[in-house]
Design a protein around this motif. Sequence first.
Motif, short mmCIF file in Angstrom:
data_model
loop_
_atom_site.label_atom_id
_atom_site.label_comp_id
_atom_site.label_asym_id
_atom_site.label_seq_id
_atom_site.Cartn_x
_atom_site.Cartn_y
_atom_site.Cartn_z
N MET A 73 0.84 -1.19 0.00
CA MET A 73 0.00 0.00 0.00
C MET A 73 0.88 1.24 0.00
SD MET A 73 -3.19 -1.24 0.25
CE MET A 73 -4.26 -0.04 1.03
N SER A 74 0.62 2.15 -0.94
CA SER A 74 1.36 3.40 -1.02
C SER A 74 0.37 4.56 -0.93
CB SER A 74 2.13 3.50 -2.34
OG SER A 74 2.61 4.81 -2.54
N PRO A 75 0.68 5.58 -0.11
CA PRO A 75 -0.25 6.72 0.00
C PRO A 75 -0.39 7.49 -1.30
CG PRO A 75 1.83 7.18 1.11
CD PRO A 75 1.85 5.73 0.76
N TYR A 76 0.56 7.34 -2.22
CA TYR A 76 0.52 8.08 -3.48
C TYR A 76 0.09 7.22 -4.66
CZ TYR A 76 3.24 11.27 -0.58
OH TYR A 76 3.65 12.08 0.44
#
Length: 223
Positions: A73-76
């Motif tokens: 999971m990446s915030p961007y």
Amino acid sequence: MSDALVHSGHPRPGSLPSRTEAVLEAVKHAILVGELKPGQPLVETELAARLGVSKTPVREALKTLAGTGLVIMSPYKGAAVREVDQALARSVYDMRLLLEPAAAARTAAGADRSWGEAADALDRADRAADAAERSLANRDFHRALYAGCENPLLIGCLDGLRDQTALVSSAAWAVRPSWEMEAREHRAILQAARSRKPELVGDLLRAHIGAFIARNFPENSAS
């Protein structure tokens, strides 16, 4: 990703809502059989449309899969299938080397058992159509070896490594096919277990896991 994905999982009772659990199992299965490729983005709206659900159970399922190490999971960039790299392979197999031989030896030393689940898993692996199916059967075989160790914490820890092991194994077999040798090693381990030789089970399993590292990740085999 095919529309049949929603039917490919096998939901189990647990703390997650049933719809979220079904989505989780479907996405996990698609990852482990290679339908969702390493590095592939997992777009909530697309998965929801394919599975015929809202985005909420998809979002919760992806969070859970991130906790198991199958999803990043990446915030961007959002969610994506985890790519198999050397660091992941080494970490997973280091943990297994430390824990699994001891757990399997305890299982073999315990109450007499038929080892039918282990034998069935090996037969399914022999009949597998591809490396992904073989990997799923392989993890069932290994679980049958340690599931009777009578230590719930140890079982839980090894269960937590199963999905990542399947991911690493499928990738390794695709690059450096080694299944025939592994199958022979599996048969020897099962024979030792059936002969009630727990120390031999532990030794053979330790050698088996170490040999997998040496064959498929030689740059990481020295420690």
